[in-house]
Design an enzyme around this catalytic site. Structure first.
Site, PDB file in Angstrom:
ATOM      1  CD  GLU A  59      -2.501   4.114   0.142  1.00  0.00           C
ATOM      2  OE1 GLU A  59      -1.725   3.313  -0.389  1.00  0.00           O
ATOM      3  OE2 GLU A  59      -2.556   5.316  -0.165  1.00  0.00           O
ATOM      4  CD  GLN A 118     -12.822   6.247  -4.105  1.00  0.00           C
ATOM      5  OE1 GLN A 118     -13.745   5.551  -4.465  1.00  0.00           O
ATOM      6  NE2 GLN A 118     -11.955   6.757  -4.955  1.00  0.00           N
TER       7      GLN A 118
END
Ligand code: FES
Ligand code: FES
Lengths: 154, 336
Positions: free
Chosen positions: B297, B61
């Site tokens: 998310e 990420q």
């Protein structure tokens, strides 16, 4: 049984068991761990290598089938254009799919230096990626093709 | 001519298009009373570089990149002068999990605080070396400290480290997380990230297949510390949303997974994902490191509602259960 093969330009003559898969030969016997095993059943493409000019899932090829063949794994990709394009475009996240993606890209660009977006998407459609959503991989391959055609010097 | 038009019209009837949107908000961090603490240490090294120790795990990420960027910004030093140690548990302090969209915000805050404390200690030492009465008039820039009104009065981080080899800073960040009451009311998280997604789909009424033709995702990021990485998260989250809405089903039956291989658990391929128009809204969050909120998310959440709304727009059928597979679409269409 004994097989002979050429991996990344190097000749090998190795004793193998009949049930050995090509991916095990590469990873466990030759220590070329850049090739990844995702599913072991031909669905994900993480184990992609180039065998006699064609991409194959090395988890579905038996080692003895590679007798007398020429294999290229991620360790043998000398093409810096593709690798640099992946880095520049941010096409790598966790990196698990990356070796397979780069080999799929290489195999496409070896045959077609001016692929359309659809060509690129089809060429990597056998390689699953859980992280990137593919778009940055597609643009990296586009960029690599551009560099190859002399569009830009890196 | 007549036959051609008929064919085109036929095509139009078989494939129906629709548009849909989804809008969500989502809290950064563990929330709801679950303790959420990140720690980091910063240390001036002998060669004038700065070591950052923080247990923020890189899973692709971009934690490694973002922590280095935040440290470099806070100390005003080049990226190359930041040495990050983040995945060695014998050295790096705990910074919680790489989950809950929390590393940039929570551990980024811890890194920023550690660097501010280190900077303070560096300035304190520089004050003595440069023989000034206060830190107020000192500037920290590119690995040196100088007197603002007298720039040639200057000392490098390396020189400072040689005089005092024990300059450190600690950063602890405790996030807001309070438990909701028995009715699900309260203030479980802070901050919140807002996201909106719009898609246009085409539903093949003969096969039930849904194709995403166009997509746009707008994300309120607070601040994009690294815009390329944020885009990567949007692309990835969108693809996960497509899988979630249309394909992915573990198929739980009697506690067992029926679809435990990629042969049955279908995820999107490169052919299922369109290019995504991305808009980043930067409205800095006060409590965040340089304003950056969690985005991992939040990018995924509005995708499935947008797709289901677009399917409704296309064929007039409301689905209340995901994934909306080809079979489910055909079943509904053949009903009426
Ligand atoms: S490991 Fe070979 S295709 Fe997945
Ligand atoms: S980058 Fe993680 S699977 Fe592709």
């Amino acid at each position: 049984m004994k097989i002979e093969l050429n991996v990344n330009g190097k000749d090998y003559s190795i004793e193998i068991e009949e049930h050995l898969r090509l991916i095990d030969l590469l990873r466990d016997k030759l220590n070329l761990t850049g090739t990844k095993e995702g599913c072991g059943e031909g669905e994900c493409g993480a184990c992609t290598v180039i065998m006699d000019g064609r991409i194959v899932n090395s988890c579905l090829v038996m080692a003895f089938q590679a007798h007398k063949s020429k294999i290229i794994t991620i360790e043998g990709v000398e093409d810096e254009d593709i690798k640099n394009a992946f880095i520049e475009e941010g096409a790598v996240q966790c990196g698990f799919c990356t070796p397979g993606m780069i080999l799929a890209a290489k195999s496409l660009l070896d045959k077609n230096e001016n692929p359309s977006e659809q060509d690129i998407r089809e060429a990597i459609s056998g390689n699953l990626c859980r992280c990137t959503g593919y778009n940055k991989i597609v643009s990296a391959i586009k960029k690599a093709a551009e560099i190859k055609r002399g569009g830009r010097n890196v | 001519m007549y036959r051609r038009i008929k064919k085109v019209l036929g095509g139009d009837i078989l494939k129906k298009r629709g548009k849909g949107i989804g809008v969500t908000f989502y809290g950064t961090g563990y929330g709801n009373g679950f303790p959420d603490v990140s720690r980091a240490y910063a240390r001036l090294l002998e060669d004038g570089k700065v070591e950052i120790l923080v247990g923020a795990t890189e899973v692709g990420q971009g934690a490694k990149t973002v922590m280095v960027q935040i440290a470099s910004e806070t100390l005003n030093i080049p990226i190359e002068d930041v040495i990050l140690v983040n995945e060695d548990t014998s050295k790096a302090p705990d910074a919680g999990t790489a989950a809950a969209s929390r590393q940039t915000y929570n551990s980024g805050n811890a890194v920023k605080i550690a660097c501010e404390n280190l900077k303070d200690n560096i300035l304190q030492e520089a004050k003595k070396i440069l023989n000034v009465n206060s830190k107020i008039g000192l500037v920290c820039e590119k690995g040196s400290v100088y007197v603002k009104t007298y720039p040639s009065k200057k000392v490098s981080f390396k020189e400072i480290a040689n005089i005092n080899n024990n300059l450190k800073g600690e950063g602890v960040f405790i996030a807001h997380t309070t438990q909701m009451d028995e009715n699900g009311q309260g203030a479980p998280y802070w901050p919140y990230t807002f996201a909106a997604c719009a898609v246009e789909v085409e539903v093949d009424t003969e096969t039930g297949e849904v194709t995403i033709l166009r997509a746009k995702l707008v994300l309120d990021v607070g601040k994009a510390v690294n815009p390329t990485l944020v885009e990567g998260q949007i692309d990835g989250g969108f693809a996960m949303g497509v899988g979630y809405a249309l394909m992915e089903d573990v198929g739980l039956k009697d506690g067992k997974m029926l679809n435990s291989s990629f042969e049955k658990y279908i995820i999107p391929t490169s052919l299922d994902i369109p290019n995504i128009e991305k808009v980043l809204i930067e409205y800095p969050e006060d409590t965040a490191p340089y304003g950056a909120k969690g985005i991992g998310e939040p990018v995924l959440l509005p995708v499935a509602p947008a797709i289901l709304n677009a399917i409704y727009d296309a064929i007039g059928v409301r689905f209340y259960e995901i994934p909306v597979t080809c079979e489910k679409i055909l079943l509904q269409l053949n009903k009426g």
